[in-house]
Design an enzyme around this catalytic site. Structure first.
Site, PDB file in Angstrom:
ATOM      1  N   HIS A 263      38.912  89.137  49.752  1.00 20.47           N
ATOM      2  CA  HIS A 263      37.777  89.460  50.589  1.00 20.47           C
ATOM      3  C   HIS A 263      37.039  90.805  50.128  1.00 20.47           C
ATOM      4  O   HIS A 263      37.664  91.506  49.773  1.00 20.47           O
ATOM      5  CB  HIS A 263      38.323  89.793  52.025  1.00 20.47           C
ATOM      6  CG  HIS A 263      37.543  89.347  53.068  1.00 20.47           C
ATOM      7  ND1 HIS A 263      36.496  90.436  53.506  1.00 20.47           N
ATOM      8  CD2 HIS A 263      37.277  88.279  53.749  1.00 20.47           C
ATOM      9  CE1 HIS A 263      35.603  89.709  54.424  1.00 20.47           C
ATOM     10  NE2 HIS A 263      36.091  88.635  54.746  1.00 20.47           N
ATOM     11  N   ASP A 317      40.709  81.790  55.768  1.00 23.30           N
ATOM     12  CA  ASP A 317      40.491  80.531  55.347  1.00 23.30           C
ATOM     13  C   ASP A 317      41.758  80.098  54.784  1.00 23.30           C
ATOM     14  O   ASP A 317      42.121  78.679  54.761  1.00 23.30           O
ATOM     15  CB  ASP A 317      39.303  80.483  54.371  1.00 23.30           C
ATOM     16  CG  ASP A 317      38.050  80.317  54.987  1.00 23.30           C
ATOM     17  OD1 ASP A 317      37.466  81.206  54.377  1.00 23.30           O
ATOM     18  OD2 ASP A 317      37.903  79.831  55.893  1.00 23.30           O
TER      19      ASP A 317
HETATM   20  C1  SDX Z   1      34.791  84.058  54.368  1.00 25.11           C
HETATM   21  O1  SDX Z   1      32.636  88.328  54.412  1.00 25.11           O
HETATM   22  C2  SDX Z   1      33.078  87.845  55.178  1.00 25.11           C
HETATM   23  O2  SDX Z   1      33.332  88.553  56.279  1.00 25.11           O
HETATM   24  C3  SDX Z   1      33.388  86.452  55.096  1.00 25.11           C
HETATM   25  C4  SDX Z   1      34.283  85.723  56.165  1.00 25.11           C
HETATM   26  C5  SDX Z   1      33.849  85.693  57.477  1.00 25.11           C
HETATM   27  O3  SDX Z   1      34.358  85.628  58.318  1.00 25.11           O
HETATM   28  O4  SDX Z   1      32.641  85.477  57.413  1.00 25.11           O
HETATM   29  O5  SDX Z   1      35.687  86.315  56.124  1.00 25.11           O
HETATM   30  C6  SDX Z   1      34.559  84.304  55.715  1.00 25.11           C
HETATM   31  O6  SDX Z   1      34.058  83.759  53.718  1.00 25.11           O
HETATM   32  C7  SDX Z   1      36.284  84.192  53.811  1.00 25.11           C
HETATM   33  C8  SDX Z   1      36.360  84.152  52.023  1.00 25.11           C
HETATM   34  C9  SDX Z   1      36.431  82.917  51.774  1.00 25.11           C
HETATM   35  N1  SDX Z   1      36.390  82.539  50.267  1.00 25.11           N
HETATM   36  C10 SDX Z   1      37.490  82.285  49.309  1.00 25.11           C
HETATM   37  O7  SDX Z   1      38.519  82.269  49.867  1.00 25.11           O
HETATM   38  C11 SDX Z   1      36.953  81.961  47.976  1.00 25.11           C
HETATM   39  C12 SDX Z   1      38.086  82.754  47.170  1.00 25.11           C
HETATM   40  N2  SDX Z   1      37.621  84.166  47.181  1.00 25.11           N
HETATM   41  C13 SDX Z   1      36.769  84.816  46.426  1.00 25.11           C
HETATM   42  O8  SDX Z   1      35.686  83.991  45.819  1.00 25.11           O
HETATM   43  C14 SDX Z   1      36.524  86.226  46.607  1.00 25.11           C
HETATM   44  O9  SDX Z   1      37.545  86.849  46.966  1.00 25.11           O
HETATM   45  C15 SDX Z   1      35.424  86.551  47.707  1.00 25.11           C
HETATM   46  C16 SDX Z   1      34.081  85.731  47.410  1.00 25.11           C
HETATM   47  C17 SDX Z   1      36.000  86.222  49.082  1.00 25.11           C
HETATM   48  C18 SDX Z   1      35.155  88.104  47.443  1.00 25.11           C
HETATM   49  O10 SDX Z   1      34.616  88.148  46.425  1.00 25.11           O
HETATM   50  P1  SDX Z   1      34.284  89.661  45.916  1.00 25.11           P
HETATM   51  O11 SDX Z   1      34.554  90.750  46.733  1.00 25.11           O
HETATM   52  O12 SDX Z   1      32.917  89.394  45.501  1.00 25.11           O
HETATM   53  O13 SDX Z   1      35.092  89.946  44.726  1.00 25.11           O
HETATM   54  P2  SDX Z   1      34.875  89.470  43.174  1.00 25.11           P
HETATM   55  O14 SDX Z   1      34.616  87.902  43.238  1.00 25.11           O
HETATM   56  O15 SDX Z   1      33.867  90.296  42.685  1.00 25.11           O
HETATM   57  O16 SDX Z   1      36.357  89.560  42.582  1.00 25.11           O
HETATM   58  C19 SDX Z   1      36.931  90.886  42.030  1.00 25.11           C
HETATM   59  C20 SDX Z   1      37.909  90.671  41.293  1.00 25.11           C
HETATM   60  C21 SDX Z   1      37.644  89.723  40.252  1.00 25.11           C
HETATM   61  O17 SDX Z   1      38.723  90.155  39.068  1.00 25.11           O
HETATM   62  P3  SDX Z   1      38.225  90.765  37.753  1.00 25.11           P
HETATM   63  O18 SDX Z   1      36.880  89.997  37.303  1.00 25.11           O
HETATM   64  O19 SDX Z   1      37.533  92.056  38.266  1.00 25.11           O
HETATM   65  O20 SDX Z   1      39.281  90.953  36.948  1.00 25.11           O
HETATM   66  O21 SDX Z   1      39.204  90.046  42.047  1.00 25.11           O
HETATM   67  C22 SDX Z   1      39.322  88.564  41.566  1.00 25.11           C
HETATM   68  C23 SDX Z   1      38.042  88.179  40.775  1.00 25.11           C
HETATM   69  O22 SDX Z   1      38.340  87.383  39.771  1.00 25.11           O
HETATM   70  N3  SDX Z   1      39.329  87.618  42.791  1.00 25.11           N
HETATM   71  C24 SDX Z   1      40.093  86.869  42.757  1.00 25.11           C
HETATM   72  C25 SDX Z   1      39.976  86.090  43.909  1.00 25.11           C
HETATM   73  N4  SDX Z   1      38.983  86.598  44.506  1.00 25.11           N
HETATM   74  C26 SDX Z   1      38.725  87.914  43.920  1.00 25.11           C
HETATM   75  N5  SDX Z   1      41.198  86.388  41.815  1.00 25.11           N
HETATM   76  C27 SDX Z   1      41.825  85.279  42.140  1.00 25.11           C
HETATM   77  N6  SDX Z   1      41.650  84.501  43.331  1.00 25.11           N
HETATM   78  C28 SDX Z   1      40.615  84.807  44.284  1.00 25.11           C
HETATM   79  N7  SDX Z   1      40.565  84.455  45.339  1.00 25.11           N
END
Ligand code: SDX
Length: 380
Positions: A263, A317
């Protein structure tokens, strides 16, 4: 503007673009407050309509205000036959989020006066969107099954009526109670992508139906509201707890995100995930367990040692889909249900944006071509 001084912030991470009094999140402590009230207390003691009123107008309603609000929402649950007939032209194979976005936008055709400076118009728009979105989702579900949509039942509460319209039968009171708490938990979350979409659209002074249609389209994405559907698909692909370790290993190796984890705000387990897990267990105790729950618990247990250090924990989620599955809700309706709830937050932000509006128009760092001349076809 001197572009050399601009600092690029992809995804506007950490950049405040507005002031808001609606919702506060403490990502380090895993705290979420709606207008100052803790989410745990609201989920325990409030109802979705009371929470929607609080979010949109800023204070808990008095008993007469709540009674009037509930009565008005109940009165506006029905859809014009034109909207229903339009939905009958949608392909059954279409995703319900696309059906919802189209239907929500179509309301602008019926209430086209863009009198957003008229409090009565604003109040009516709030009522209509909160009242009609559940009916639209239930209608599309029946239509794609080849059934005629059924009319709302005025003797049922907001959540009980939605489950009735969706399943064509009155559900157990526990199912309606748990569903209503899910709606409270998903109602608002500060400047998430779909709410930001709503505020940008609102800032052009367009109508509230276009604002909500923008937000629905944004929520549909798998990185945002669409993740709840993907979590179940992921759990089913893992299938058994003993497959979790290899799944995590392969995902991290291939840089595939584990759905329902991570998140932008939270650096600990999402407080909503904690409550949703409790709600899932309450349903399992009454209606029998879902074997995917053991997979989910093992995944959480084994992923945290590998991802926790990066602040990646279960988000809202991760367990919500297991609750909806136990309620017998089809998977591709999980995100539309998220929209039923989040429309309260979007409308709160719509009103707040109108209260102190400045159209959103951020800047960019240009990386394109230097000025150049057009060349005739034969010279290319
Ligand atoms: C919702 O914003 C909100 O408030 C949203 C929400 C709401 O109520 O409205 O809470 C609802 O959208 C919840 C999120 C649902 N999405 C998912 O579960 C999809 C999986 N999660 C990721 O896509 C991600 O964690 C996000 C999109 C939720 C957040 O992304 P960020 O903050 O942009 O983080 P990032 O993608 O830049 O990742 C940072 C690092 C990366 O690693 P590095 O490249 O730095 O080595 O963390 C890693 C990412 O690869 N990472 C994950 C991960 N999420 C981030 N690695 C593995 N699994 C994951 N789920």
């Amino acid at each position: 503007m001197d572009h050399s001084k601009l600092i690029l912030k992809p995804g506007l991470e950490g950049i405040p673009v507005t002031q808001s009094s609606i919702c506060d999140i403490d990502g380090k402590k895993g705290k979420l407050l709606y207008r100052g009230y803790e989410i745990g207390e609201l989920a325990q003691k409030s109802s979705f309509l009371e929470t929607a009123f609080l979010l949109i107008w800023g204070e808990l309603p008095s008993s007469s205000e709540l009674r009037d609000f509930e009565a008005e929402v109940q009165m506006h649950r029905r859809l014009s036959f034109r909207v229903r007939d339009m939905m009958k032209c949608f392909p059954e194979s279409g995703h319900p989020m696309d059906a919802l976005q189209s239907s929500a936008a179509s309301l602008g055709l019926f209430y086209s006066r863009r009198a957003i400076d008229d409090p009565k118009y604003v109040y009516n728009a709030v009522i209509r969107l909160i009242a009609k979105i559940p009916t639209m989702i239930a209608a599309f579900q029946l239509i794609r099954k080849g059934h005629d949509p059924i009319q709302p039942r005025d003797d049922l509460t907001y959540s009980a009526n939605f489950l009735y319209m969706l399943t064509e039968k009155e559900q157990d009171p526990l199912a309606a109670k748990v569903f209503d708490k899910c709606l409270i938990l998903h109602a608002e979350h500060s400047l998430n992508a779909s709410t930001f979409s709503a505020r940008v659209t609102a800032s052009t002074l367009t109508d509230p139906y276009a604002v909500v249609a923008s937000a629905v389209g944004t929520l549909a994405g798998p990185l945002h509201g669409g993740a709840n559907e993907d979590v179940i698909a992921m759990l089913e692909s893992i299938n058994k707890p003993e497959n979790v370790s290899s799944f995590i290993e392969n995902s991290l190796r291939d840089k595939r995100k584990i759905m329902g984890f991570g998140h932008r705000e939270y650096r600990v387990k999402d407080p909503r995930a904690i409550i949703l897990q409790q709600l899932a267990e309450e349903l399992f105790d009454r209606f029998g367990k879902d074997e995917m729950y053991d997979v989910a618990k093992r995944l959480e247990k084994e992923a945290i040692p590998k991802l926790g250090a990066k602040g990646i924990y279960p988000n809202v989620d991760f367990y919500s889909g297991l609750v909806y599955r136990k309620l017998g809700i089809p998977r591709d309706l999980f995100t539309p249900i998220f929209a039923i709830s989040r429309v309260a937050g979007w409308l709160a932000h719509w009103r707040e944006q109108l209260g102190a509006n400045r159209i959103f128009r951020p800047s960019q760092i240009y990386t394109g071509s230097e000025p150049r001349k057009w060349t005739p076809l034969e010279q290319r």
